[in-house]
Design a protein around this motif. Structure first.
Motif, PDB file in Angstrom:
ATOM      1  N   GLU A  22      29.049 -94.241  14.539  1.00 26.00           N
ATOM      2  CA  GLU A  22      28.887 -95.624  15.431  1.00 26.00           C
ATOM      3  C   GLU A  22      27.807 -96.663  14.795  1.00 26.00           C
ATOM      4  O   GLU A  22      28.428 -97.888  14.886  1.00 26.00           O
ATOM      5  CB  GLU A  22      28.540 -95.231  16.773  1.00 26.00           C
ATOM      6  N   ARG A  23      27.069 -96.154  14.167  1.00 25.49           N
ATOM      7  CA  ARG A  23      25.786 -97.141  13.900  1.00 25.49           C
ATOM      8  C   ARG A  23      26.507 -97.736  12.495  1.00 25.49           C
ATOM      9  O   ARG A  23      25.974 -99.065  12.341  1.00 25.49           O
ATOM     10  CB  ARG A  23      24.733 -96.628  13.569  1.00 25.49           C
ATOM     11  N   ALA A  24      27.085 -97.375  11.987  1.00 28.33           N
ATOM     12  CA  ALA A  24      28.043 -97.781  10.864  1.00 28.33           C
ATOM     13  C   ALA A  24      29.121 -98.638  11.141  1.00 28.33           C
ATOM     14  O   ALA A  24      29.864 -98.991  10.311  1.00 28.33           O
ATOM     15  CB  ALA A  24      28.252 -96.814   9.642  1.00 28.33           C
ATOM     16  N   GLY A  25      29.525 -98.665  12.369  1.00 26.98           N
ATOM     17  CA  GLY A  25      30.790 -99.344  12.657  1.00 26.98           C
ATOM     18  C   GLY A  25      32.075 -98.801  12.429  1.00 26.98           C
ATOM     19  O   GLY A  25      33.173 -99.099  12.210  1.00 26.98           O
ATOM     20  N   ILE A  26      31.933 -97.172  12.115  1.00 30.53           N
ATOM     21  CA  ILE A  26      33.202 -96.550  11.818  1.00 30.53           C
ATOM     22  C   ILE A  26      33.838 -95.835  13.248  1.00 30.53           C
ATOM     23  O   ILE A  26      32.862 -95.108  13.870  1.00 30.53           O
ATOM     24  CB  ILE A  26      32.951 -95.427  10.863  1.00 30.53           C
ATOM     25  N   ASP A  27      34.723 -96.035  13.622  1.00 20.83           N
ATOM     26  CA  ASP A  27      35.350 -95.387  15.009  1.00 20.83           C
ATOM     27  C   ASP A  27      35.617 -93.887  14.821  1.00 20.83           C
ATOM     28  O   ASP A  27      35.878 -93.177  13.801  1.00 20.83           O
ATOM     29  CB  ASP A  27      36.621 -96.094  15.369  1.00 20.83           C
ATOM     30  N   ALA A 111      24.037 -91.556  25.428  1.00 20.54           N
ATOM     31  CA  ALA A 111      24.273 -92.592  24.486  1.00 20.54           C
ATOM     32  C   ALA A 111      25.498 -92.901  24.170  1.00 20.54           C
ATOM     33  O   ALA A 111      26.092 -94.101  24.402  1.00 20.54           O
ATOM     34  CB  ALA A 111      23.612 -92.328  23.237  1.00 20.54           C
ATOM     35  N   ARG A 112      26.497 -91.855  24.047  1.00 16.50           N
ATOM     36  CA  ARG A 112      27.717 -92.202  23.747  1.00 16.50           C
ATOM     37  C   ARG A 112      28.373 -92.631  25.032  1.00 16.50           C
ATOM     38  O   ARG A 112      29.345 -93.679  24.884  1.00 16.50           O
ATOM     39  CB  ARG A 112      28.343 -90.667  23.283  1.00 16.50           C
ATOM     40  N   THR A 113      27.962 -92.434  26.217  1.00 15.42           N
ATOM     41  CA  THR A 113      28.910 -92.645  27.093  1.00 15.42           C
ATOM     42  C   THR A 113      28.296 -94.155  27.290  1.00 15.42           C
ATOM     43  O   THR A 113      29.284 -95.023  27.820  1.00 15.42           O
ATOM     44  CB  THR A 113      28.425 -91.978  28.599  1.00 15.42           C
ATOM     45  N   GLN A 114      27.161 -94.517  27.446  1.00 15.87           N
ATOM     46  CA  GLN A 114      26.846 -95.586  27.539  1.00 15.87           C
ATOM     47  C   GLN A 114      27.391 -96.694  26.462  1.00 15.87           C
ATOM     48  O   GLN A 114      27.594 -97.869  26.926  1.00 15.87           O
ATOM     49  CB  GLN A 114      25.097 -95.771  27.493  1.00 15.87           C
ATOM     50  N   SER A 115      27.645 -96.235  25.445  1.00 13.93           N
ATOM     51  CA  SER A 115      28.450 -97.133  24.313  1.00 13.93           C
ATOM     52  C   SER A 115      30.184 -97.189  24.821  1.00 13.93           C
ATOM     53  O   SER A 115      30.662 -98.284  24.211  1.00 13.93           O
ATOM     54  CB  SER A 115      28.301 -96.503  23.159  1.00 13.93           C
ATOM     55  N   GLY A 116      30.495 -96.174  25.815  1.00 17.83           N
ATOM     56  CA  GLY A 116      31.844 -96.748  26.049  1.00 17.83           C
ATOM     57  C   GLY A 116      32.821 -96.014  24.928  1.00 17.83           C
ATOM     58  O   GLY A 116      34.106 -96.268  25.034  1.00 17.83           O
TER      59      GLY A 116
END
Length: 382
Positions: A22-27, A111-116
């Motif tokens: 996620e921090r690297a922009g990889i889905d 954290a994952r949930t908050q990121s959606g």
């Protein structure tokens, strides 16, 4: 659905990998066969290596760990009725943090949930066909098309089982003893973890909070927990540990077999194994969670390089890179286990050898440093 990285399993390995991506922009999409309540309630390890704790801080999920976790600067080895402290911080410049694995999992899920971002519980993967994940969610059979699959679904997971025959090899060792463990609401009897070698068998004093202790006794494999009423457990713990334990309500009781497993290679095509899906270590060295995190740090770095510049070098080296550390951790965990446990058929000579080993480890700075640097976590270059 389609994603770049399909992650099977929402334990520490899968969740840490997803956070790094996620921090690297990889889905990525995480598929977990169990419910959220089950995953967050599983009581597992509680010792975080220095590097593991630092990583949680680095990617923004360490706030509660720093508030509620306990930083330990040493551990104690007890034998022959006396305690001997190993000063981890003095010997290595690093510490450990006592913070339950289930708490790490809760923080990562939040954290994952908050990121959606996609995290599906009660989503049972039924097959891995190349990079296609077939799974059942809400009563509907679905498919997830992936560029890569990360099998973070444990030793009994579907990912490794779906690999073609002969794709990987397994090396295994079963130990001739098990751990009877309890989680109890009682004050800790020592400020740091205590590993005890006793003629009646090994014992471990650890904690999850200052008011919740996690205690273990060496028992024969196949022991029925019902054969150990609470009073008997507390009496035996006091005998083996030599500590003034205050009894309290037992919240959980279980028996865990001791075994080592290594799977290699940890990759087949575009399917990668990480954490318990690739290896199991005996719990004596407190390495299971930490080794899983080490795996996915390597995998995340390799995936980032692939998507950034098309490089395959780190992906191709993934298994070899991880297995170097895996075997070092197996060596350390096996050594700790052998040093601290009494084999059922041990003679007086073997008993004296173990006492001599313990005396050397606690009496030599060089030997103590070897233990300490492995316990706080091997540096990346090792």
């Amino acid at each position: 659905m389609r994603t770049r990285v399909g992650i099977v399993g929402a334990g520490p390995a899968g969740l840490v990998l997803a956070r790094l991506l996620e921090r690297a922009g990889i889905d990525s999409v995480i598929l977990e066969s169990r419910s959220r309540a089950y995953v967050e309630g599983r009581v597992r390890a509680g010792v975080l290596e220095h590097g593991t704790a630092a990583l949680l801080d680095e990617f923004g999920v360490g706030d509660r760990m720093r508030r509620e976790g306990m930083v330990h600067r040493g551990i104690e080895l007890r034998f022959d009725g006396a305690g001997h402290r190993i000063d981890l911080e003095k010997l290595t410049g690093r510490t450990i943090t006592v913070y339950g694995q289930q708490e790490v999992v809760k923080d990562l899920i939040a954290a994952r949930t908050q990121s959606g971002l996609p995290l599906h519980f009660d989503a049972e993967v039924t097959g891995v066909d190349g990079t296609t994940l077939r799974y059942v969610h809400e009563g509907v059979t679905r498919e997830l098309q992936c560029d890569f699959v990360a099998g973070c679904d444990g030793s009994h997971g579907v990912t490794a089982a779906s690999l073609p025959g002969g794709a990987v090899q397994r090396w295994e060792r079963d130990y001739p003893f098990a751990w009877l463990g309890i989680l109890a609401r009682a004050p800790a009897a020592n400020e740091e973890l205590v590993y005890a070698y006793h003629e009646r068998g090994f014992a471990l004093h650890s904690m999850r909070t200052p008011e919740i202790v996690r205690l273990y006794l060496q028992v024969p494999p196949g022991t029925d927990p019902a054969a150990w009423p609470d009073g008997r457990i507390w009496d035996e713990l006091r005998t083996r540990l030599g500590l003034a334990l205050q009894a309290g309500p037992v919240l959980e009781k279980s028996v865990t077999p001791m075994r080592s497993v290594v799977t290699g290679p940890m990759r087949h095509g575009r399917v990668f194994l990480a954490g318990d899906a690739a290896h199991i270590v005996p719990p004596t060295g407190a390495k299971g969670l930490n080794l899983a995190v080490a795996d996915v740090r390597v995998l995340a770095e390799a995936l980032v390089a692939h998507y950034r510049d098309g490089s395959q070098q780190l992906l191709d080296a993934y298994s070899e890179t991880c297995l170097k550390r895996v075997w070092q951790v197996q060596r350390f965990s096996n050594w700790m286990t052998s040093m601290l446990h009494r084999p059922g058929s041990q003679d007086a000579f073997g008993h004296r050898l173990q006492l001599a080993e313990l005396a050397y480890v606690t009496g030599s700075d060089a030997a103590a440093t070897t233990l300490a640097e492995n316990y706080v976590g091997l540096r990346k270059e090792l």
